[in-house]
Scaffold this motif. Structure first.
Motif, PDB file in Angstrom:
ATOM      1  N   GLU A  47       0.834  -1.213   0.000  1.00 35.75           N
ATOM      2  CA  GLU A  47       0.000   0.000   0.000  1.00 35.75           C
ATOM      3  C   GLU A  47       0.868   1.263   0.000  1.00 35.75           C
ATOM      4  N   LYS A 107      -4.290  -8.857  -1.066  1.00 35.28           N
ATOM      5  CA  LYS A 107      -3.952  -7.454  -1.320  1.00 35.28           C
ATOM      6  C   LYS A 107      -3.580  -7.250  -2.786  1.00 35.28           C
ATOM      7  N   HIS A 128      -5.462  -4.952  -6.033  1.00 29.91           N
ATOM      8  CA  HIS A 128      -4.789  -3.965  -6.889  1.00 29.91           C
ATOM      9  C   HIS A 128      -4.411  -4.531  -8.258  1.00 29.91           C
TER      10      HIS A 128
END
Length: 682
Positions: A19, A50, A54
């Motif tokens: 992130e 995660k 994305h």
């Protein structure tokens, strides 16, 4: 510039790292992670999920260090490589593919708590603060230059869970502050101080066994350091395992019967247990495999201390402790010569591992004084030539014997050959006979010099001939003594009278190698003698031009190999001779001297010391006297170590040289009149 990055990530910190990279504007071109183990309690966030959020390319290979993945990453042509809690060491072949830089996020304030499980170890060792560090990745684990750090205070009530939460917040703050600087290349690095470094191994669930003979604070720190979501600290009542998740340090001793042995129950409501110096209250615990009336296992039953006491109908003066006849006791390793170079490093590592008790023998304890506070270490001041009865008793009381005492310098070979024979052969032969008599495993250090004048391109344990020089060359009396002992040990082993492993250390180097004072007396290895020349303002003397080549091995690599020999999985090391060296670190003595001078000049402490004088060449006869002879090269074949120990040396000569020099220069300047200048620099 696109700032293309390959990322290695796992755990919640791995998700935080991804992130943060996206937020800072890096282009993540591929992510490598690990498959979740079915045998592990997964309490952390998933990097795979995660990446799915994305739309990032992701792989989870069993190992990253293969030609397949090296080629794949090379084709990606990354600018950066980042690692966030990735569990496998990444090879230099991969790291060197990053055009701009490689960066790792480590969960401690480096150089403290290098290695595995730094969060847990910080609590267990009672640290008052820890942190997170961004540093460059090198061929040494967690040893690269520091880019930035964020401190985290550790409260006396912090547990592994609460500190993990703090660490994730600190990691995000540090990354958000530092990644833009990395992206713009606007940051300054600082070198780690090797003298301040501490290394800790990976923890295993069985390492959580509580030793009630420890002091209250140590047990309390262990409990909170491995508490949920980790496997927990545990003890036994009779044969039943009990995990203690939470405890309280008592501030008074009104409940404590000072005559009670550690582990004794002093009260059942609340449940209070005696320790070495006081007592602890059990606040929360779990019985593993509790059963109902039908003998059906019931799991995940959590109890407070009083509920536990009622379940087992505990009474005051009942005892907690290891399972009798079932818990494997700590193995005792006897290191004869513990104050020496290998001895001090080996003892330190074994005690940090926590699975061994170390008994150390030497004529003084100058290098290992700090170990004497460890409950699993006992030091005996003794001389193996004089205190033979005591040495025999210690061998009888041990499980594994390391005889590391030897005279191993060229001056001694040529000037005191009979003393060398008396210590290196006769005294060690007695130790071997005691090991046979009491059926103790011996791990014996032969040396690379047993090869003598052998001309094989690489020295092989099984096939190379062992060739001594002429009788008049007394230089080989040391090698002859060692070689004959090897043959004696092998003969005992072939008749099934002795469990043994022979190891041959090829030019190990690092902090603590001899001392400057020994170097001044002519009783040290070449590298220490050179450093003493530099700090004393004398020219380095190269015998016969220093053309002889050696393969230098970092002490940390060497100790890693010895630990594998001690562990001896499946008995594969029994009856073996194992070379432990680094063929990639080959250099002539002259080349070593020139590298040393360059490192000395660039070291910040050298400004308090004399400037180096030109190197001079001396004749062997003038330097060592009659009876000296040497070989042009000595390169090991380490296929045996790779196959049996699954060991490969990792540390480059340049780094080893820097670490060794730094260690001695700090000593030299401390002893210098510039004490105040040193302290200011420090």
């Amino acid at each position: 510039m696109k700032n293309r990055a390959v990322v290695f990530a796992y755990h919640t910190i791995g998700c935080t790292g991804i992130e943060s990279l996206i937020k800072a504007g890096f282009e993540i071109i591929t992510v490598f992670t690990h498959k979740d183990s079915p045998n592990e309690h997964i309490y952390f966030e998933s990097v795979a999920k995660k990446c799915a959020e994305h739309n990032l390319m992701i792989f989870a290979p069993d190992t990253i260090n293969t030609m397949k993945w090296e080629s794949y990453i090379a084709e990606l042509n990354p600018d950066y490589i980042f690692s966030f809690y990735y569990r496998e060491k990444i090879s230099m072949n991969i790291l060197e593919l990053a055009k701009i830089g490689t960066f790792n996020l480590h969960g401690s304030l480096l150089p403290h708590f290098r290695g595995c499980a730094p969060l847990n170890w910080a609590i267990i060792k009672g640290a008052s603060e820890t942190g997170v560090t961004i540093h460059h990745m090198t061929d040494r684990l967690d040893a690269g230059e520091i880019v930035a750090q964020q401190k985290i205070p550790i409260d006396i009530n912090d547990t592994a869970r609460s500190l993990l939460h703090k660490m994730n917040i600190a990691a995000e703050l540090l990354l958000d502050r530092t990644l833009p600087k990395i992206k713009s290349r606007n940051y300054v690095t600082i070198s780690q101080q090797e003298s301040q470094a501490s290394y800790f191994p990976r923890r295993k669930p069985e390492d959580g066994l509580i030793n009630w003979d420890s002091n209250s604070l140590s047990i309390y720190n262990l409990i909170r350091g491995v508490s949920a979501p980790y496997p927990g600290a545990f003890t036994f009542y009779k044969n039943q395992k009990i995990i203690i998740w939470e405890a309280a340090l008592l501030t008074h001793n009104s409940q404590n019967d000072k005559n009670s042995a550690p582990g004794t129950i002093l009260s059942t409501d609340p449940l209070i247990i005696a320790t070495l110096d006081g007592s602890l209250e059990v606040k929360s615990c779990q019985i593993e495999s509790l059963t109902d009336s039908n003998n059906t296992p019931i799991t995940n039953i959590w109890l407070n201390g009083n509920q536990l006491a009622k379940h087992f109908n505990l009474n005051r003066l009942d005892k907690f402790g290891p399972v009798k006849n079932k818990q494997e006791k700590l193995k005792t390793v006897l290191i004869i010569g513990v104050n020496g170079f290998i001895g001090q490093h080996l003892a330190t590592r074994l005690l940090a591992d926590g699975n061994y008790r170390v008994h150390g023998v030497d004529i003084n304890d100058s290098a290992i004084a700090s170990l004497k506070n460890d409950v699993n270490f006992r030091f005996y001041e003794a001389d193996i030539l004089l205190h033979k009865t005591q040495i025999e008793f210690l061998i009888k009381s041990s499980d594994i014997v390391f005889p590391l005492v030897a005279i191993a310098t060229p001056e001694s070979y040529t000037k005191s050959p009979l003393t060398v024979f008396e210590l290196d052969f006769e005294a060690n032969l007695e130790i071997i006979r005691h090991c046979v008599k009491y059926q103790k495993r011996i791990i014996f250090p032969s040396t690379s010099e047993v090869y003598g004048m052998c001309n094989d391109e690489k020295f092989n344990e099984e096939n190379s001939n062992l060739i001594m020089g002429p009788i008049s060359k007394q230089r080989w009396i040391y090698a002859s003594s060692k070689q004959l002992l090897d043959r004696v040990i092998w003969a005992y082993g072939s008749e099934n009278q002795l469990q043994f492993t022979l190891f041959r250390p090829f030019n190990w180097m690092g902090p603590g190698l001899d001392s400057l004072e020994l170097a001044r007396q002519g009783k040290s290895r070449a590298i220490t003698k050179m450093i003493a020349n530099l700090v004393d303002g004398e020219p380095i003397a190269l015998v016969e031009g220093g053309l002889q080549k050696r393969c230098f091995t970092d002490i940390e690599d060497g100790i890693n190999a010895l630990i594998a020999i001690i562990e001896n999985h499946n008995g594969l090391c029994d009856g073996q001779i194992i070379n432990i060296g680094n063929p990639e670190n080959e250099a002539s003595i002259a080349e070593l001297a020139n590298r040393l001078v360059n490192a000395y000049v660039s070291h910040p402490l050298s400004k308090y010391l004399p400037k180096p004088l030109p190197i001079k060449v001396v004749d062997a006869m003038d330097f060592y006297g009659q009876g000296y002879q040497d070989v042009d090269f000595r390169k090991p074949d380490i296929s045996q170590a790779k196959n049996i120990l699954h060991w490969t040396p990792e540390i480059a000569l340049e780094q080893t040289l820097k670490n060794t020099l730094d260690h001695f220069l700090r000593q030299a300047v401390k002893l210098n009149k510039n004490q105040s200048s040193y302290e200011a620099l420090k």
